[in-house]
Design an enzyme around this catalytic site. Structure first.
Site, mmCIF file in Angstrom:
data_model
loop_
_atom_site.group_PDB
_atom_site.id
_atom_site.type_symbol
_atom_site.label_atom_id
_atom_site.label_comp_id
_atom_site.label_asym_id
_atom_site.label_seq_id
_atom_site.Cartn_x
_atom_site.Cartn_y
_atom_site.Cartn_z
ATOM 1 N N ALA A 42 -13.228 -12.009 6.440
ATOM 2 C CA ALA A 42 -13.192 -10.609 6.022
ATOM 3 C C ALA A 42 -12.997 -10.568 4.513
ATOM 4 O O ALA A 42 -12.476 -11.518 3.921
ATOM 5 C CB ALA A 42 -12.061 -9.874 6.715
ATOM 6 N N HIS A 57 -6.767 1.548 2.786
ATOM 7 C CA HIS A 57 -7.840 0.577 2.559
ATOM 8 C C HIS A 57 -8.874 0.723 3.671
ATOM 9 O O HIS A 57 -8.649 1.494 4.621
ATOM 10 C CB HIS A 57 -7.299 -0.861 2.460
ATOM 11 N N TRP A 62 0.831 -1.201 0.000
ATOM 12 C CA TRP A 62 0.000 0.000 0.000
ATOM 13 C C TRP A 62 0.869 1.257 0.000
ATOM 14 O O TRP A 62 1.473 1.586 1.025
ATOM 15 C CB TRP A 62 -0.913 0.008 1.233
ATOM 16 N N ARG A 72 -4.198 6.459 -2.040
ATOM 17 C CA ARG A 72 -2.869 5.878 -2.247
ATOM 18 C C ARG A 72 -1.952 6.883 -2.948
ATOM 19 O O ARG A 72 -2.420 7.682 -3.775
ATOM 20 C CB ARG A 72 -2.966 4.596 -3.086
ATOM 21 N N VAL A 86 -5.147 -11.976 7.206
ATOM 22 C CA VAL A 86 -6.025 -13.147 7.071
ATOM 23 C C VAL A 86 -5.181 -14.409 6.878
ATOM 24 O O VAL A 86 -4.066 -14.360 6.378
ATOM 25 C CB VAL A 86 -7.015 -12.993 5.882
ATOM 26 N N GLN A 92 -13.652 1.641 -1.463
ATOM 27 C CA GLN A 92 -13.659 0.214 -1.181
ATOM 28 C C GLN A 92 -14.884 -0.116 -0.335
ATOM 29 O O GLN A 92 -15.464 0.755 0.307
ATOM 30 C CB GLN A 92 -12.416 -0.192 -0.366
HETATM 31 N N1 DAH Z 1 -7.481 -4.362 2.212
HETATM 32 C C1 DAH Z 1 -7.067 -5.140 1.068
HETATM 33 C C2 DAH Z 1 -6.563 -4.194 -0.041
HETATM 34 O O1 DAH Z 1 -6.792 -3.019 0.028
HETATM 35 C C3 DAH Z 1 -8.193 -5.985 0.537
HETATM 36 C C4 DAH Z 1 -8.558 -7.062 1.480
HETATM 37 C C5 DAH Z 1 -7.959 -8.298 1.371
HETATM 38 C C6 DAH Z 1 -9.475 -6.867 2.479
HETATM 39 C C7 DAH Z 1 -8.292 -9.346 2.205
HETATM 40 C C8 DAH Z 1 -9.802 -7.894 3.363
HETATM 41 C C9 DAH Z 1 -9.209 -9.124 3.216
HETATM 42 O O2 DAH Z 1 -10.698 -7.750 4.349
HETATM 43 O O3 DAH Z 1 -9.536 -10.129 4.050
HETATM 44 O O4 DAH Z 1 -5.945 -4.611 -0.942
#
Ligand code: DAH
Length: 337
Positions: free
Chosen positions: A304, A167, A153, A193, A250, A207
């Site tokens: 998630a 995010h 990120w 970003r 995760v 998002q």
């Molecule tokens: N936050 C991640 C992104 O911005 C996307 C994401 C991936 C969110 C896996 C989640 C997750 O909740 O479990 O790329």
């Protein structure tokens, strides 16, 4: 006697004036009441014969009546002359101007669709801050300082050490800090970003995050929920696939793709020949993330997911450049009425 007569004149004159519906009737009214031989004028003329005291009283009353009637007369005259057929400076045969009206932004439309779908599946909708702390955006998501995954990120830092969230995942932590399981929420919102913008990258975008924590939550629940979501948003015939992916917060982590909307899976430029389009990242909430917010990972588990929002209308409506979304060009926006 004069006073009584004045009252009567005012009343009758008022009524007749309201009934006068043409310029002719109006001018005849004027002659009868306010003209040189009119009723009111006659009274005013005969005042001279009265005693000094009467003269004052009748005179002032008569003048008041005259003033009121003159005013009513000119108002009525205006009313009658403003009728559309009488105005010569307006061409009433011209076609009207069309009303301009606004429409929902394509992002707003998809956001509402997504929220409606997840509300129907029992998820609440929550919002959170766009200015975040390192702790929520990274640290509590299992990315301590110096963790190489932080580079996934590109971050906009502020001078005071805060950052613009990269995010919506930090809201997972904020929610678990406040609420205890069972938890079922989605979090729509803006993210930022530090990125050179191009056709597929914007420095600001939306998002939608999802989080479910309870006893006995498994990967099957995650896949079931996301499959249902895809059926409702893209239609049941649209194929989906899940593959392993890595996100520090995760375990296991995965991504969900749908069959390409442009080529129906055959392979084209939009899907770079693969036939698939990545829609979101997801996974089972990492035990260390649960521990940090004092949820016992031996008792509870959770899933998630997080998806980019603009991606969806881009695919649905074949929009080839994400920069169209926030350029405020009405030629673009008006197409989504
Ligand atoms: N936050 C991640 C992104 O911005 C996307 C994401 C991936 C969110 C896996 C989640 C997750 O909740 O479990 O790329």
């Amino acid at each position: 006697m004069f006073l009584e007569e004045l009252g009567k004149i005012e009343e009758e004159a008022g009524r007749e004036l309201r009934e006068a519906d043409s310029q002719d009737k109006l001018s005849s009214w004027h002659t009868r009441y306010l003209g040189r031989k009119g009723r009111l004028t006659s009274i005013l003329k005969s005042i001279g014969a009265l005693s000094l005291e009467n003269r004052k009283e009748v005179g002032s009353k008569a003048n008041q009546v005259k003033e009121r009637l003159s005013l009513s007369f000119s108002q009525r005259k205006d009313e009658l002359s403003c009728g559309p057929s009488l105005r010569e400076d307006v061409d009433i045969t011209l076609p009207g101007r069309p009303f301009t009206y606004g429409s929902l932004h394509p992002t707003t439309k998809v956001l509402r669709e997504i929220c409606t779908i997840f509300s129907g599946l029992g998820f609440g909708v929550v919002e959170g801050p766009e200015i975040e702390e390192d702790y929520y955006n990274f640290e509590a998501l299992n990315m301590p300082e110096d963790h190489p995954a932080r580079d996934m990120w590109a971050t906009l830092w502020m001078e005071n050490g805060l950052l613009l969230r990269t995010h919506t995942s930090p809201m997972q932590i904020r929610i678990m800090e406040r609420a205890s399981p069972p938890i079922r929420v989605i979090i729509p919102g803006r993210c930022y970003r530090y990125e050179a913008t191009d056709a597929t990258h914007e420095s600001m975008f939306y998002q939608v995050e999802g989080l479910a924590v309870d006893k006995g939550i498994t990967l099957a629940h995650l896949k079931g929920t996301l499959t249902e979501f895809s059926h409702l948003l893209f239609g049941e015939e649209r194929k989906i696939r899940f593959r392993c992916d890595y996100f520090p917060f995760v375990e296991p982590g995965m991504e969900m793709s749908i069959e390409c909307l442009s080529c129906q899976g055959k392979g084209c430029r939009t899907c770079r020949g693969s036939g698939w389009l990545e829609i979101l990242g997801a996974g089972m909430v990492h035990p260390r993330v649960l521990e940090r917010v004092n949820i016992d990972p031996e008792v509870y588990s959770g899933f998630a997911f997080g998806m980019g929002v603009e991606r969806i209308p881009m695919l649905k409506y074949r929009i080839d450049d994400i920069r169209h979304f926030y350029a405020d060009d009405l030629r673009f926006l008006a197409q989504f009425r």
